[in-house]
Motif scaffolding. Structure first.
Motif, mmCIF file in Angstrom:
data_model
loop_
_atom_site.group_PDB
_atom_site.id
_atom_site.type_symbol
_atom_site.label_atom_id
_atom_site.label_comp_id
_atom_site.label_asym_id
_atom_site.label_seq_id
_atom_site.Cartn_x
_atom_site.Cartn_y
_atom_site.Cartn_z
ATOM 1 N N LEU A 132 79.655 61.633 -21.759
ATOM 2 C CA LEU A 132 80.294 60.355 -22.093
ATOM 3 C C LEU A 132 81.723 60.272 -21.545
ATOM 4 N N THR A 133 82.393 61.422 -21.393
ATOM 5 C CA THR A 133 83.733 61.370 -20.800
ATOM 6 C C THR A 133 83.633 61.136 -19.285
ATOM 7 N N ARG A 134 82.495 61.478 -18.722
ATOM 8 C CA ARG A 134 82.339 61.331 -17.264
ATOM 9 C C ARG A 134 82.197 59.856 -16.859
ATOM 10 N N PHE A 135 81.567 59.060 -17.724
ATOM 11 C CA PHE A 135 81.307 57.664 -17.374
ATOM 12 C C PHE A 135 82.109 56.753 -18.297
ATOM 13 N N ALA A 136 83.176 56.179 -17.780
ATOM 14 C CA ALA A 136 84.075 55.365 -18.609
ATOM 15 C C ALA A 136 83.464 53.983 -18.827
ATOM 16 N N ARG A 137 82.768 53.816 -19.917
ATOM 17 C CA ARG A 137 82.177 52.514 -20.253
ATOM 18 C C ARG A 137 82.604 52.157 -21.677
ATOM 19 N N PRO A 138 82.810 50.874 -21.951
ATOM 20 C CA PRO A 138 83.278 50.488 -23.291
ATOM 21 C C PRO A 138 82.346 50.994 -24.397
ATOM 22 N N GLU A 139 81.033 50.953 -24.154
ATOM 23 C CA GLU A 139 80.102 51.355 -25.226
ATOM 24 C C GLU A 139 80.144 52.867 -25.506
ATOM 25 N N ASN A 140 80.826 53.626 -24.630
ATOM 26 C CA ASN A 140 80.952 55.077 -24.889
ATOM 27 C C ASN A 140 82.125 55.403 -25.820
ATOM 28 N N LEU A 141 83.014 54.400 -26.032
ATOM 29 C CA LEU A 141 84.238 54.696 -26.787
ATOM 30 C C LEU A 141 83.970 55.067 -28.247
ATOM 31 N N ALA A 142 83.071 54.315 -28.901
ATOM 32 C CA ALA A 142 82.809 54.602 -30.332
ATOM 33 C C ALA A 142 82.236 56.009 -30.509
ATOM 34 N N PRO A 143 81.191 56.369 -29.769
ATOM 35 C CA PRO A 143 80.705 57.762 -29.935
ATOM 36 C C PRO A 143 81.751 58.800 -29.532
ATOM 37 N N LEU A 144 82.580 58.476 -28.540
ATOM 38 C CA LEU A 144 83.624 59.443 -28.155
ATOM 39 C C LEU A 144 84.653 59.626 -29.275
ATOM 40 N N ALA A 145 84.955 58.533 -29.999
ATOM 41 C CA ALA A 145 85.907 58.647 -31.109
ATOM 42 C C ALA A 145 85.347 59.570 -32.185
ATOM 43 N N LEU A 146 84.035 59.446 -32.438
ATOM 44 C CA LEU A 146 83.403 60.349 -33.411
ATOM 45 C C LEU A 146 83.470 61.795 -32.925
ATOM 46 N N LEU A 147 83.201 61.965 -31.636
ATOM 47 C CA LEU A 147 83.211 63.329 -31.079
ATOM 48 C C LEU A 147 84.626 63.912 -31.086
#
Lengths: 300, 660
Positions: B627-642
């Motif tokens: 998810l850090t490799r592909f900067a997409r808005p929908e990845n932000l919420a799971p990244l915040a959890l991670l």
């Protein structure tokens, strides 16, 4: 002609954080031993020779090898991650406390009347159970009429083999006086003429006299696997010294529950000076025996 | 001051384990509540995990509220420790808290800044030195000392005359500042009953010629009243830290020599260290014997701290090299360390004799000069000395030593062999008949044989010897290419296929792929599967997929197959890995996630977004990677959890991306 090999092949890469976490997880689950982050380099150094022998370039490859070939590689892994630092007559005040201050109580509630069943869990190459045996023999007047048996196990099967062999170098005898060495050991004839190597490695070996080997049984075993504690009657005392200090929290908990199962009510658990199980189990109470601390299994 | 409800009792170990397991699946608010519970358990292991998780979950406001909570020490301490764990991220908020009205909060802020050791904190901490609460001042003095800026000395000097707690804090801080300017005011405290001992220690930590003179003079004046062990230890520390031999101090050597007979080993050892650091004298033999008896003390040199190191008191005593090399046990090791430092002061003959004469190194011959040393302890000292030695015999001596060593010892000796390559080659030619052919070839290759010569040498070996030589020379890529692998594998597949695979992977021999593929199709082995992955062989994907599709009980190669598919990548491999991630048994599924992370494209993101709260940390780590490799808005919420993951490796990976 001279043979042998020189490992000039490239050393494995450094262990990454991910590899460390994976390997530590696996080692903790199987053996209870914990290598936290500050011990990453230690784990790396211990495993490196094995990676070189298997010609694996990365620690991840070794992890995968362990997952693929769990049982075959497990023996090697156990040898590499266990700490075998031990010597004869180490922290003997606990043996003295057992065979003096605690003896009457132990005999009174013994699982097998007229017997005293002792266990050395994590015995490495046998120095602890043999020392216990020596102390028991020296206490023959106090022990009159009591048959003492000592069981001992260790994760590392190669160490158990060494324990059965009962031959030791100076390192294991470093706490003994020359008189004690003479009384309990026989100097073995040197198998090879003196050389540079034998000189600097201290080649002399001493064999424990047969009289001090009797009554002590060794077998490979894992503190986290209750079957290692055997099917016999409960033990009257368990020694597990300087082993739990390397354990991760869940393994520590499991180990203490196994000690509680293996001991009869009123039986004693002896740990290393830097170890404590306070707060980990309600099955033990802390007691003071002369100048040492022991844990007594509750109930009578 | 704020208060909260009476804290609930500490959770049991079992409850904590359950909470820790559930933590990654909870919302951020849920995690905060769970961490508050976990922090109440008395187990250090659980507490540490709670703190680490808290560092990623709590906001500054939550943590500040904990600091203000004077009714719940657990939460207050949780706030302090989490702020410390956050490192530099806590700096700004700590500065703000220095101005808080609650002195306890100010004290916590000082403690955080002390932990951070950020030089920018100096001015704000100086401002706190006028705080009305002496506890705050004491903590600020210590924190200023640890910042190490000598400019703050004038701020601290007034506290030398303050109440005892502040006086002791300032003595310690002046010692931490290590500035000779502080020696004079500290000297005035040397005879103070309460602070004298601390002042002496502070002077010793500052070190240098002035500190030596002050402590030596103090010793000479009051040696009968002082704790000899303590003061001589400090004096030794200062002497060992000087850049050269000190100027003579009248009467000192005599006073120290008389202490070599002290009943206390610590006093004898400190006296010996001082005497040896003072320079050559008639006391040398006795002082060396005392030092050996104590086993060195605080050594320097050596490699990675393994084995006896050089005691600092000997560091400038090149004159002692011959005497040390003659003595058995640790003194001989010290002799080698000194010889490595001063190669021109070491007699090559003495070095060779020390290595070659076994009788004089026998542990039992060590006598009163110290215990025996083993090979592992001797080599780290001997190798640098031999490496720097210039002597016509050195090649022959090194070769002879090499042949006597175990494989580990030989590996350690390699730098010395390389340093004297030409001399060792001459010795190798002279001693050719005495040396095993594989050993000769390997040594020759390391010392400069051409690739063709190495390959010819391998071909000239008997088949059993050949294998041993190849495994040790696999990194000589050019030579490996010149070997007839295809015919060897065809003739003896069971013996040579795995070796061919290992060499192909190590040396990048893609021309061997058809041979390896064919063999893997008939008899797959870990080495073959690994090599196909290492060589990124797209053509082997169908073969690997077929290997995955075997009944339970024969899946022992699956972890390696998954890893190789991940290395190779491509649509077919990714599809198979995604399927394995979803449906394989847990042990294989985590490896499938990881393998897929190696070759994932943006199309695989949904799978990793779904898995961001997976109970297995290794799967979450793969998620953070992808998810850090592909900067997409929908990845932000799971990244915040991670980023709030209880496993620091996962949290760091996600945080790095969010911060970026």
């Amino acid at each position: 002609m001279t043979g042998g090999s020189m490992p000039l092949t490239p050393r494995p890469d450094v262990m990454t954080e991910e590899e460390h976490l994976l390997l530590n997880e696996l080692i903790s689950e199987r053996f209870g031993i914990n290598f936290p982050e500050h011990k990453r380099e230690l784990l790396e150094a211990r495993l490196r020779p094995r990676l070189q022998a298997l010609r694996l370039p990365r620690y991840l490859d070794y992890y995968l090898q362990l997952v693929c070939d769990g049982e075959g590689e497990r023996e090697f892994l156990a040898q590499m991650v266990t700490n075998n630092e031990t010597f004869f007559f180490r922290e003997t005040h606990q043996f003295e406390a057992l065979l003096d201050a605690a003896l009457d109580d132990l005999r009174e509630g013994a699982a097998l009347p007229g017997s005293l069943r002792l266990l050395s869990a994590g015995c490495s190459s046998g120095e602890e159970p043999y020392t216990l045996g020596i102390f028991a023999r020296q206490s023959f007047v106090r022990l009159a009429g009591t048959h003492v048996t000592i069981d001992a196990f260790d994760l590392d099967a190669s160490r158990i083999e060494m324990a059965r062999q009962a031959e030791y170098t100076q390192t294991s005898l470093r706490a003994l006086t020359p008189e004690q060495i003479e009384r309990h050991f026989t100097l073995l004839p040197s198998p090879a003429p003196p050389s540079f190597l034998s000189a600097v490695t201290g080649f002399d070996r001493w064999a424990l006299k047969p009289a001090y080997r009797s009554g002590i049984q060794f077998h490979p075993g894992n503190i986290l696997d209750f079957s290692s504690f055997g099917l016999g009657p409960a033990y009257d005392a368990v020694f597990c010294r300087n082993v739990l200090i390397y354990f991760a929290e869940p393994a520590l908990h499991l180990a203490v529950s196994h000690f509680a199962r293996a001991l009869r009510p009123g039986g004693l658990l002896f740990l290393g000076a830097a170890e404590s199980i306070i707060g980990l189990s309600d099955q033990f109470e802390t007691i003071r025996l002369r100048d040492t601390i022991a844990y007594r299994k509750v109930g009578r | 001051m704020t208060t909260t409800e009476i804290p609930s009792p500490a959770p049991s170990w079992e409850e904590c384990m359950e909470l820790l397991e559930k933590l990654p699946t909870l919302s951020l608010a849920g995690r905060a509540v769970a961490i508050e519970r976990l922090a109440r358990n008395s187990s250090p292991g659980i507490r540490e995990r709670a703190l680490r998780a808290g560092a990623a979950v709590f906001t500054d406001e939550q943590l500040t509220a904990y600091l203000r909570n004077d009714s719940d020490a657990v939460l207050r301490n949780l706030g302090l420790e989490v702020f410390k764990l956050r490192g530099g991220r806590s700096f700004t908020i700590s500065l703000r808290l220095l101005k808080d009205a609650d002195p306890d909060v100010v004290l916590q802020a000082v403690l955080i800044l002390d932990h951070l050791r950020d030089p920018r904190a100096l001015e704000p901490l100086r401002g706190v030195l006028t705080h009305p609460d002496p506890n705050v001042i004491q903590a600020a003095i210590l924190a200023i000392g640890r910042l190490g800026n000598a400019r703050s000395i004038p701020d601290l000097l007034p506290f030398l005359a303050a109440d005892p707690w502040l006086q002791m804090a300032s003595v310690q801080a002046l010692g931490d500042l290590r500035s000779p300017v502080a020696i004079k005011p500290l000297t005035e405290l040397l005879t103070d009953l309460l602070a004298g001992s601390m002042a002496a220690e502070a002077i010793a930590r500052i070190g240098g010629a002035t500190a030596f003179r002050v402590l030596a003079s103090h010793w000479m004046l009051y040696c009968e009243q002082l704790e000899a062990e303590e003061v001589l230890g400090l004096l030794a520390h200062v002497l060992e830290g000087l850049s050269g031999l000190p100027a003579p101090f009248p009467g000192l050597a005599e006073s120290l020599t008389s202490r070599l007979g002290d009943p206390s080993l610590e006093v004898r050892t400190s006296a010996a260290r001082c005497l040896l650091a003072l320079g050559p004298g008639e006391w040398d033999d006795d002082a060396l014997a005392t030092l050996a008896e104590a086993g060195g003390i605080g050594g320097i040199g050596g490699t990675g701290g393994i084995g006896p190191t050089l005691p600092p008191s000997l560091a400038r005593r090149r004159d002692l090299i011959p005497r040390l090399l003659e003595r058995p046990g640790e003194p001989r090791v010290w002799g080698f360390h000194l010889a490595a430092r001063y190669p021109r002061s070491a007699s090559p003959e003495a070095l060779f004799a020390a290595l070659a004469n076994p009788a004089s190194t026998a542990p039992r011959a060590a006598g009163p000069t110290g215990p025996g040393v083993d090979l592992a302890e001797l080599l780290p000292a001997a190798i640098p000395a031999l490496t720097r030695l210039r002597h016509p015999e050195v090649g022959r001596q090194l070769l002879a030593l090499h042949l006597r060593l175990t494989p580990e010892g030989r590996s350690a000796l390699e730098p010395a062999l390389r340093a004297h390559g030409a001399e060792v080659q001459v010795a190798l030619a002279e001693m050719a008949r005495e040396i095993d052919p594989v050993e000769r070839l390997v040594l020759g290759a390391r010392l400069g044989l051409s690739e063709r010569e190495v390959a010819d040498g391998i071909l000239a070996l008997a088949p059993d010897d050949r294998r041993g030589a190849i495994t040790r020379l696999a990194d000589v890529t050019g030579a490996m290419r010149l070997l007839p692998w295809e015919s060897w594998v065809a003739a003896e597949p069971d013996r040579d296929a795995d070796l061919a695979a290992e060499v192909a992977a190590a040396a990048g021999l893609r021309e061997l792929l058809p041979t390896l593929r064919a063999r893997a199709a008939r008899q797959p082995t870990p080495a073959l599967v690994r090599a196909l992955g290492e060589l990124r062989d797209r053509e082997s994907v169908p073969l690997l997929l077929a290997l995955l599709d075997v009944p339970p009980g024969r899946r022992e190669l699956n972890p390696l197959v998954l890893e190789s598919l991940g290395r190779i990548g491509g649509p077919e491999a990714r599809c198979a890995l995604a399927a394995a991630a979803r449906s394989a048994p847990a042990g294989e599924a985590r490896l499938a996630y990881r393998a897929l992370a190696l070759c994932a494209t943006e199309d695989d993101s949904p799978l990793f977004r779904e898995a961001a709260t997976h109970p297995d940390w290794y799967v979450r780590l793969a998620c953070a990677d992808v998810l850090t490799r592909f900067a997409r808005p929908e990845n932000l919420a799971p990244l915040a959890l991670l980023a709030g993951d209880p496993v620091p490796a996962v949290a760091h990976r996600a945080l790095a991306s969010l911060a970026g």
